[in-house]
Design a protein around this motif. Sequence first.
Motif, PDB file in Angstrom:
ATOM      1  N   ASN A 226      17.039  -8.317  15.890  1.00  0.00           N
ATOM      2  CA  ASN A 226      16.174  -7.965  14.772  1.00  0.00           C
ATOM      3  C   ASN A 226      14.734  -8.326  15.129  1.00  0.00           C
ATOM      4  O   ASN A 226      14.445  -9.484  15.418  1.00  0.00           O
ATOM      5  CB  ASN A 226      16.590  -8.709  13.505  1.00  0.00           C
ATOM      6  CG  ASN A 226      18.091  -8.648  13.267  1.00  0.00           C
ATOM      7  OD1 ASN A 226      18.677  -7.578  13.195  1.00  0.00           O
ATOM      8  ND2 ASN A 226      18.726  -9.803  13.156  1.00  0.00           N
ATOM      9  N   LEU A 227      13.839  -7.347  15.091  1.00  0.00           N
ATOM     10  CA  LEU A 227      12.436  -7.571  15.422  1.00  0.00           C
ATOM     11  C   LEU A 227      11.565  -6.911  14.374  1.00  0.00           C
ATOM     12  O   LEU A 227      11.687  -5.709  14.110  1.00  0.00           O
ATOM     13  CB  LEU A 227      12.107  -7.012  16.808  1.00  0.00           C
ATOM     14  CG  LEU A 227      10.638  -7.108  17.249  1.00  0.00           C
ATOM     15  CD1 LEU A 227      10.178  -8.559  17.308  1.00  0.00           C
ATOM     16  CD2 LEU A 227      10.428  -6.424  18.594  1.00  0.00           C
ATOM     17  N   MET A 228      10.689  -7.709  13.761  1.00  0.00           N
ATOM     18  CA  MET A 228       9.723  -7.203  12.790  1.00  0.00           C
ATOM     19  C   MET A 228       8.325  -7.620  13.241  1.00  0.00           C
ATOM     20  O   MET A 228       8.064  -8.799  13.466  1.00  0.00           O
ATOM     21  CB  MET A 228      10.005  -7.742  11.380  1.00  0.00           C
ATOM     22  CG  MET A 228       8.965  -7.342  10.341  1.00  0.00           C
ATOM     23  SD  MET A 228       9.276  -8.050   8.708  1.00  0.00           S
ATOM     24  CE  MET A 228      10.653  -7.043   8.179  1.00  0.00           C
ATOM     25  N   MET A 229       7.434  -6.638  13.363  1.00  0.00           N
ATOM     26  CA  MET A 229       6.063  -6.883  13.798  1.00  0.00           C
ATOM     27  C   MET A 229       5.119  -6.290  12.768  1.00  0.00           C
ATOM     28  O   MET A 229       5.197  -5.098  12.438  1.00  0.00           O
ATOM     29  CB  MET A 229       5.824  -6.271  15.177  1.00  0.00           C
ATOM     30  CG  MET A 229       6.804  -6.749  16.240  1.00  0.00           C
ATOM     31  SD  MET A 229       6.524  -6.044  17.875  1.00  0.00           S
ATOM     32  CE  MET A 229       5.007  -6.884  18.336  1.00  0.00           C
ATOM     33  N   HIS A 230       4.233  -7.147  12.244  1.00  0.00           N
ATOM     34  CA  HIS A 230       3.290  -6.759  11.190  1.00  0.00           C
ATOM     35  C   HIS A 230       1.883  -7.097  11.656  1.00  0.00           C
ATOM     36  O   HIS A 230       1.583  -8.253  11.959  1.00  0.00           O
ATOM     37  CB  HIS A 230       3.639  -7.502   9.894  1.00  0.00           C
ATOM     38  CG  HIS A 230       2.624  -7.312   8.799  1.00  0.00           C
ATOM     39  ND1 HIS A 230       1.475  -8.064   8.713  1.00  0.00           N
ATOM     40  CD2 HIS A 230       2.600  -6.476   7.744  1.00  0.00           C
ATOM     41  CE1 HIS A 230       0.792  -7.690   7.657  1.00  0.00           C
ATOM     42  NE2 HIS A 230       1.452  -6.731   7.044  1.00  0.00           N
ATOM     43  N   LYS A 262      18.913  -3.931  17.198  1.00  0.00           N
ATOM     44  CA  LYS A 262      19.599  -3.102  16.216  1.00  0.00           C
ATOM     45  C   LYS A 262      18.688  -2.754  15.045  1.00  0.00           C
ATOM     46  O   LYS A 262      18.811  -1.679  14.478  1.00  0.00           O
ATOM     47  CB  LYS A 262      20.852  -3.826  15.695  1.00  0.00           C
ATOM     48  CG  LYS A 262      21.935  -4.049  16.745  1.00  0.00           C
ATOM     49  CD  LYS A 262      23.150  -4.716  16.134  1.00  0.00           C
ATOM     50  CE  LYS A 262      24.246  -4.922  17.177  1.00  0.00           C
ATOM     51  NZ  LYS A 262      25.446  -5.603  16.583  1.00  0.00           N
ATOM     52  N   ARG A 263      17.793  -3.673  14.704  1.00  0.00           N
ATOM     53  CA  ARG A 263      16.878  -3.448  13.577  1.00  0.00           C
ATOM     54  C   ARG A 263      15.453  -3.657  14.066  1.00  0.00           C
ATOM     55  O   ARG A 263      15.134  -4.707  14.620  1.00  0.00           O
ATOM     56  CB  ARG A 263      17.197  -4.390  12.421  1.00  0.00           C
ATOM     57  CG  ARG A 263      18.620  -4.252  11.895  1.00  0.00           C
ATOM     58  CD  ARG A 263      18.923  -5.327  10.864  1.00  0.00           C
ATOM     59  NE  ARG A 263      20.307  -5.246  10.407  1.00  0.00           N
ATOM     60  CZ  ARG A 263      21.319  -5.858  10.998  1.00  0.00           C
ATOM     61  NH1 ARG A 263      21.097  -6.614  12.072  1.00  0.00           N
ATOM     62  NH2 ARG A 263      22.542  -5.736  10.536  1.00  0.00           N
ATOM     63  N   PHE A 264      14.604  -2.671  13.839  1.00  0.00           N
ATOM     64  CA  PHE A 264      13.225  -2.712  14.306  1.00  0.00           C
ATOM     65  C   PHE A 264      12.335  -2.251  13.167  1.00  0.00           C
ATOM     66  O   PHE A 264      12.550  -1.188  12.582  1.00  0.00           O
ATOM     67  CB  PHE A 264      13.056  -1.822  15.536  1.00  0.00           C
ATOM     68  CG  PHE A 264      11.683  -1.890  16.144  1.00  0.00           C
ATOM     69  CD1 PHE A 264      11.026  -3.093  16.296  1.00  0.00           C
ATOM     70  CD2 PHE A 264      11.041  -0.737  16.568  1.00  0.00           C
ATOM     71  CE1 PHE A 264       9.761  -3.158  16.857  1.00  0.00           C
ATOM     72  CE2 PHE A 264       9.784  -0.783  17.134  1.00  0.00           C
ATOM     73  CZ  PHE A 264       9.141  -1.999  17.275  1.00  0.00           C
ATOM     74  N   ALA A 265      11.314  -3.062  12.851  1.00  0.00           N
ATOM     75  CA  ALA A 265      10.386  -2.742  11.767  1.00  0.00           C
ATOM     76  C   ALA A 265       8.966  -2.991  12.239  1.00  0.00           C
ATOM     77  O   ALA A 265       8.675  -4.039  12.834  1.00  0.00           O
ATOM     78  CB  ALA A 265      10.690  -3.583  10.524  1.00  0.00           C
TER      79      ALA A 265
END
Length: 570
Positions: A226-230, A262-265
């Motif tokens: 899971n990777l979230m980059m803001h 699996k999850r990218f935002a």
Amino acid sequence: MAPQHGWLTSPARSQASSGAGKELPLHLITLILSHLDSVADLARVTRSSRLFYYMTLPRLYEKVTLRSYSEIRYVNGKPEGYGSGSPFAMGLNTLVSRTFTDYVHSFRVVGEWSEHDTDAYNKGRVPDNSMVLQVVMRAALDKMKNLHAFHWELNTKPLQTVYQGIMGKPALTSLTLRCPTTRIPRPTTLIPPLPNLQTLVVYNMDPLCYPDDISLLLATSTRLENLMMHWSPRMRESGEESVNLMNYFGRAYAAQRSLPMKRFAIYNLYTRNQGEGMDDTLDTSKFEELTVINSMGTSDPITVFLDDTWRLNSSRKIPTNLKSFRGDVIDKELVQMLSQFKGLERLYLLDRVRSSKPSSTTTTPSTPSTNTPSCMASGATGTPVTEYQCKSLAGDYLAVIESNHRTMRHLLLSDQWQLSDDTLFRLCQMCPNLEQLGFSTAVPPLRSFRQILHMIPKLWALRFLVRPGSDLDEKLNNAEDDMHVFALATELWRPEYANLRYVGLGDNMIWKCGEIIYPSKKPPMTPGQENSMNSRRHGPMRRLIKMDRESVKHIEIWGLDSLEFDPSFP
């Protein structure tokens, strides 16, 4: 699993008195306590008896959140922590001086840290109070043997001291970092490897505000799912080209590693696609959930020149295993992507007018904001996508959903697409597994919807979208709420709506469907007046309970219909 500090240290009595009756078996007590989710309730139960003290204490300290405030808050005329230190400082003192840290699985520090003597940064030295914070945090982390998740969400960044503290945590699988939003010089740190890391959230990134280097962390996290980059919205608003993705993924590309996520935002991404192999760094074949908010859109003349490079230079690798997509851009490229694979289960098309309030001010680097601006809204920030262009794509989206994605379970469409009865009938006929549905129509087709529900028997959440500022929105706002409740209550009692649990009309009118209420005595009706208002008023009705958006945020067609950034992930 009794704490090491012994029985005599418990602040509660040993056991219930003889008049209180026999105590419950331990497995029943454990089952009851497992349903407590409020920290205040857990604290009160811990103080009730010694038995509950030892059974509840691990759950009380399983998730620890310390919040710091930039100003002193007052309670009953006295400052918080009167006679001692601030609650944030006393919480850190408890973690350092007591043995409760053995129970901590998730540790989160959030808020505004008051930095003194910030001029010391310009002279090449960290201020003392910030350095002391890092030392105390390191002391607390060293005692957390079972730490699984660490969230640093203070407005000041962690230093190498803190990163060294989490390096020795083999069980650490989740890391959240809030980057600073001021241009004060700060020491930058190369974040060390965390081999077992599975979730990484980094937000408020701004290359001009001295963020830490996450490239080594990404290159060595072989289990990252899971990777979230803001990024800060400031760069898109001002058209500033300062982000280079190779600064984040360059080490992984040099090592020829593909991140198996699996999850990218991504939020607020504004950079040029250099075509340097970024597509090989991200293994799109493993993607299951994809979120793209305010990124790579071409609706703003200020950003179109950089955004177009993604359309021209992209190798267009298709995420063939994608199950969920959430985004705020409606374009032909997305339709082409959806047409090249099958099996999508959740699709959320966010409208920037409906999902957020338009902002007329530009976020400055000194303002810690995590809000995603509305770049589709008309104003000084650019030319919006025309209504005709958006509506012309409606048929393409519906066609690709009906042909390739009949497995759809959650579907939230644009409120600019007013579906006719025939279009809605065909959509539901092709997608029989729909559980949550949000769509727009000129008038809610309640009578024709009875026939449609036979094709989607799993539907339990229904949302009628109304575009803000439209004629229907004005009519709904001018009408009394009792009229809406009466119209729905006299319709939803029918057997076709038995599985429906939530229904919404517009943005603010949401009801939970209860039981059916039958009249005690129905007066005789004149022949031919069976469907009149008076007859419906004395007929069966569905009890409707008014809800607010906060109460239904666990339902995806409401909870995910927002452009506001939320660091919780996945």
